[in-house]
Design an enzyme around this catalytic site. Structure first.
Site, mmCIF file in Angstrom:
data_model
loop_
_atom_site.group_PDB
_atom_site.id
_atom_site.type_symbol
_atom_site.label_atom_id
_atom_site.label_comp_id
_atom_site.label_asym_id
_atom_site.label_seq_id
_atom_site.Cartn_x
_atom_site.Cartn_y
_atom_site.Cartn_z
ATOM 1 N N LYS A 198 34.431 18.254 -99.652
ATOM 2 C CA LYS A 198 34.143 19.330 -100.619
ATOM 3 C C LYS A 198 35.116 20.477 -100.407
ATOM 4 C CE LYS A 198 29.109 18.825 -101.036
ATOM 5 N NZ LYS A 198 27.858 19.584 -100.851
ATOM 6 N N ARG A 241 48.594 18.741 -109.559
ATOM 7 C CA ARG A 241 47.488 17.800 -109.824
ATOM 8 C C ARG A 241 46.978 17.065 -108.595
ATOM 9 N NH1 ARG A 241 50.769 16.737 -114.244
ATOM 10 N NH2 ARG A 241 50.034 17.810 -116.119
ATOM 11 N N LYS A 283 27.386 13.828 -89.133
ATOM 12 C CA LYS A 283 27.614 14.219 -90.527
ATOM 13 C C LYS A 283 28.362 13.125 -91.276
ATOM 14 C CE LYS A 283 28.999 17.266 -94.121
ATOM 15 N NZ LYS A 283 29.484 18.501 -94.699
ATOM 16 N N HIS A 317 25.568 32.704 -92.288
ATOM 17 C CA HIS A 317 24.960 31.487 -92.841
ATOM 18 C C HIS A 317 24.074 30.781 -91.807
ATOM 19 C CE1 HIS A 317 24.647 27.852 -95.268
ATOM 20 N NE2 HIS A 317 25.082 27.140 -94.232
ATOM 21 N N GLU A 338 23.950 24.375 -87.525
ATOM 22 C CA GLU A 338 24.149 23.114 -88.262
ATOM 23 C C GLU A 338 24.026 21.921 -87.316
ATOM 24 O OE1 GLU A 338 24.301 23.217 -91.512
ATOM 25 O OE2 GLU A 338 25.113 25.207 -91.990
ATOM 26 N N ASN A 342 20.698 19.167 -96.619
ATOM 27 C CA ASN A 342 20.209 20.453 -97.140
ATOM 28 C C ASN A 342 18.986 20.969 -96.395
ATOM 29 O OD1 ASN A 342 22.161 20.678 -99.107
ATOM 30 N ND2 ASN A 342 20.953 19.597 -100.649
ATOM 31 N N GLU A 394 26.565 12.822 -103.140
ATOM 32 C CA GLU A 394 25.330 13.577 -102.994
ATOM 33 C C GLU A 394 24.190 13.080 -103.884
ATOM 34 O OE1 GLU A 394 24.319 18.183 -101.933
ATOM 35 O OE2 GLU A 394 26.292 17.648 -102.677
ATOM 36 N N HIS A 413 19.463 29.440 -98.143
ATOM 37 C CA HIS A 413 20.287 30.039 -99.200
ATOM 38 C C HIS A 413 19.567 31.205 -99.874
ATOM 39 C CE1 HIS A 413 22.924 26.202 -99.664
ATOM 40 N NE2 HIS A 413 23.532 27.114 -98.931
ATOM 41 N N ARG A 419 22.668 12.125 -98.724
ATOM 42 C CA ARG A 419 23.380 13.342 -98.357
ATOM 43 C C ARG A 419 22.487 14.581 -98.506
ATOM 44 N NH1 ARG A 419 29.766 14.571 -99.695
ATOM 45 N NH2 ARG A 419 29.864 16.541 -98.600
ATOM 46 N N HIS A 433 18.274 24.634 -95.906
ATOM 47 C CA HIS A 433 19.189 25.340 -96.799
ATOM 48 C C HIS A 433 18.543 25.848 -98.086
ATOM 49 C CE1 HIS A 433 22.221 23.985 -94.019
ATOM 50 N NE2 HIS A 433 23.179 24.601 -94.688
HETATM 51 N N1 LIG Z 1 33.155 22.191 -97.631
HETATM 52 C C1 LIG Z 1 31.994 22.073 -97.045
HETATM 53 O O1 LIG Z 1 31.367 21.008 -97.074
HETATM 54 C C2 LIG Z 1 31.406 23.245 -96.326
HETATM 55 C C3 LIG Z 1 30.318 23.061 -95.460
HETATM 56 C C4 LIG Z 1 29.839 24.162 -94.770
HETATM 57 C C5 LIG Z 1 30.426 25.408 -94.941
HETATM 58 N N2 LIG Z 1 31.481 25.556 -95.785
HETATM 59 C C6 LIG Z 1 32.123 26.860 -95.988
HETATM 60 O O2 LIG Z 1 32.670 27.293 -94.749
HETATM 61 C C7 LIG Z 1 32.790 28.700 -94.797
HETATM 62 C C8 LIG Z 1 32.387 29.277 -93.471
HETATM 63 O O3 LIG Z 1 33.210 28.740 -92.454
HETATM 64 P P1 LIG Z 1 33.366 29.466 -91.048
HETATM 65 O O4 LIG Z 1 32.053 29.812 -90.510
HETATM 66 O O5 LIG Z 1 34.282 28.607 -90.258
HETATM 67 O O6 LIG Z 1 34.016 30.863 -91.434
HETATM 68 P P2 LIG Z 1 35.515 31.433 -91.387
HETATM 69 O O7 LIG Z 1 36.483 30.440 -91.869
HETATM 70 O O8 LIG Z 1 35.468 32.746 -92.038
HETATM 71 O O9 LIG Z 1 35.748 31.634 -89.817
HETATM 72 C C9 LIG Z 1 34.992 32.580 -89.115
HETATM 73 C C10 LIG Z 1 35.880 33.609 -88.420
HETATM 74 O O10 LIG Z 1 36.431 33.036 -87.239
HETATM 75 C C11 LIG Z 1 37.832 33.231 -87.209
HETATM 76 N N3 LIG Z 1 38.352 32.085 -86.469
HETATM 77 C C12 LIG Z 1 38.465 30.819 -86.920
HETATM 78 N N4 LIG Z 1 38.824 30.005 -85.904
HETATM 79 C C13 LIG Z 1 38.956 30.772 -84.809
HETATM 80 C C14 LIG Z 1 39.277 30.503 -83.446
HETATM 81 N N5 LIG Z 1 39.483 29.239 -83.010
HETATM 82 N N6 LIG Z 1 39.345 31.539 -82.586
HETATM 83 C C15 LIG Z 1 39.072 32.796 -83.023
HETATM 84 N N7 LIG Z 1 38.738 33.116 -84.283
HETATM 85 C C16 LIG Z 1 38.663 32.102 -85.169
HETATM 86 C C17 LIG Z 1 38.231 33.342 -88.641
HETATM 87 O O11 LIG Z 1 39.428 34.054 -88.784
HETATM 88 C C18 LIG Z 1 37.049 34.099 -89.244
HETATM 89 O O12 LIG Z 1 37.210 35.462 -89.023
HETATM 90 C C19 LIG Z 1 31.943 29.177 -95.961
HETATM 91 O O13 LIG Z 1 32.769 29.612 -97.007
HETATM 92 C C20 LIG Z 1 31.178 27.940 -96.381
HETATM 93 O O14 LIG Z 1 30.903 27.908 -97.764
HETATM 94 C C21 LIG Z 1 31.968 24.493 -96.472
HETATM 95 ZN ZN LIG Z 2 25.050 25.087 -93.959
#
Ligand SMILES: NC(=O)c1ccc[n+]([C@@H]2O[C@H](COP(=O)([O-])OP(=O)(O)OC[C@H]3O[C@@H](n4cnc5c(N)ncnc54)[C@H](O)[C@@H]3O)[C@@H](O)[C@H]2O)c1
Ligand SMILES: [Zn+2]
Length: 369
Positions: free
Chosen positions: A144, A122, A231, A268, A186, A249, A241, A256, A245, A252
């Site tokens: 999030k 939980r 941010k 993205h 971003e 977007n 949101e 999206h 906030r 986006h």
């Molecule tokens: N929670 C939120 O508010 C929020 C906001 C924006 C995006 N997101 C989410 O984030 C995700 C995308 O995140 P991302 O772009 O970090 O992708 P990811 O986590 O897939 O990382 C990208 C790639 O880089 C590699 N990697 C990570 N750190 C590394 C490093 N220091 N050196 C070498 N390789 C490395 C990972 O293994 C992966 O292959 C999406 O699922 C998206 O929905 C969430």
């Molecule tokens: Zn984004």
């Protein structure tokens, strides 16, 4: 709730500290232990990040060394299936209510491990240790968490604020340039929506940021620190949101749509880049935005080798239709977060969500291919 620079140069959001520092991944043990007193720690990471940083983080935490639970790298891992596997493995290893999760990786790990922490027994604490630029300045900030489903991305999840966020900008040295670029989109967004000075700094330093081998320490740290601040300032003013906030977007709604039409094959950041240019033009065409802004944004994006035009296979009608299925479209009417001018978003008086007539959107899309 505030997002101000505090003692030891830490930022704060919803009571959790955000530490940013070059070399922190090797030196964060005391901070982690202090944030999670007497907790049994488990690292969740992915197969790419594990060999780079998991042993270093475990060593920094000291004895008993936290074990690492690993998922395959990439978006396809952000599923309930991986959530089940991880929670089963934690249960099998005897982790109880007194445990805590260290989420080490990009946004995929952050969202999934955060959701594990939100739901395990939980809810147990999580420390976010983002290792991509996107995760440092976006995914790890704001609480999030969640997973994707067949029906769409991020449709099952929870708000779960981390007890601590630790960002070591030096981790960007090993990050492939394509992923640096992805996060940079971003950062450019943050400049447009909230800070002309940061936008100009990015425009000046683009080449030093997207270079092979990652940005140097000074630039990496400034990039991360300023964007975390931007941010978290926005999120701090709006925990759920309801209002401000929404300005996050920007880029986006169209972004999206492009992402989904491309079958989630386009990064993205590239989709958001296109989305920012199109939406800045929509703002101008709707008579609420500076007519020169789209070109100013497009120039920085081009310098970063990010795309600024719609892929030729995507028709304006298809893009418009895809905006309607976005989960943020309420009751069929699509709302946009639109810039009035650099650093200022329009529509403050109506919560920053601006409905735009289809005819305007279609005209701009037709001019943006
Ligand atoms: N929670 C939120 O508010 C929020 C906001 C924006 C995006 N997101 C989410 O984030 C995700 C995308 O995140 P991302 O772009 O970090 O992708 P990811 O986590 O897939 O990382 C990208 C790639 O880089 C590699 N990697 C990570 N750190 C590394 C490093 N220091 N050196 C070498 N390789 C490395 C990972 O293994 C992966 O292959 C999406 O699922 C998206 O929905 C969430
Ligand atoms: Zn984004």
């Amino acid at each position: 709730v505030s997002a101000e620079a505090g003692p030891k140069d830490a930022l704060e959001l919803h009571g959790s500290r955000i530490l940013i520092g070059t070399g922190l991944l090797d030196e964060c043990g005391a901070e982690v232990r202090a944030a999670l007193p007497r907790r049994r720690l488990a690292i969740i990471t992915d197969e790419t990040v594990a060999p780079l940083y998991a042993a270093r983080l475990a060593a920094a935490c000291g004895a008993p060394a936290p074990p690492a639970f690993t998922i395959p790298a990439g978006e396809p891992s952000k599923t309930r299936k991986q959530w089940s596997r991880l929670t089963d493995e934690l249960l099998a290893a005897g982790f109880g209510r007194d445990s805590a999760i260290l989420a080490l990786g990009g946004g995929v790990v952050g969202d999934l491990a955060g959701f594990v922490a939100a739901t395990y027994m939980r809810g147990i604490p999580v420390v976010q240790l983002p290792t991509t630029l996107l995760a440092m300045i976006d995914a790890a900030i704001g609480g999030k968490t969640g997973v994707n489903t067949k029906a769409g991305k991020n449709l099952v999840g929870a708000f779960h604020h981390p007890s601590l966020v630790i960002a070591d900008p030096r981790a960007l040295r090993t990050l492939p340039v394509a992923h640096v670029r992805n996060g940079l989109a971003e950062a450019i967004k943050h400049g447009v929506i909230a800070s002309p000075a940061d936008f100009v700094w990015l425009a000046t330093n683009v080449a030093a940021i997207v270079r092979e081998g990652g940005p140097g320490d000074e630039i990496a740290e400034r990039l991360v620190r300023r964007n975390v601040q931007l941010k978290s300032d926005i999120v701090a003013r709006d925990a759920r949101e309801a209002g401000v906030r929404k300005i996050l977007n920007f880029g986006h709604t169209i972004g999206h749509a492009v992402e989904s039409l491309g079958g989630y094959g386009m990064p993205h950041g590239e989709c958001v880049a296109i989305g920012m240019v199109v939406e800045a033009r929509i703002a101008a065409k709707a008579g609420i935005g500076d007519p020169g802004l789209a070109d100013v944004i497009a120039q920085v994006l081009r310098d970063a080798a990010l795309p600024v035009a719609l892929p030729s296979a995507m028709t304006p009608d298809a893009v418009l239709a895809a905006t309607r299925s976005d989960k943020k479209a309420r009751g069929g009417s699509v709302e946009y977060a639109l810039p009035a001018k650099l650093g200022v978003m329009a529509g403050a008086e109506r919560g920053f969500g601006i409905p735009v007539p289809d005819s305007v959107v279609l005209r701009v899309l037709a001019e943006s291919s």
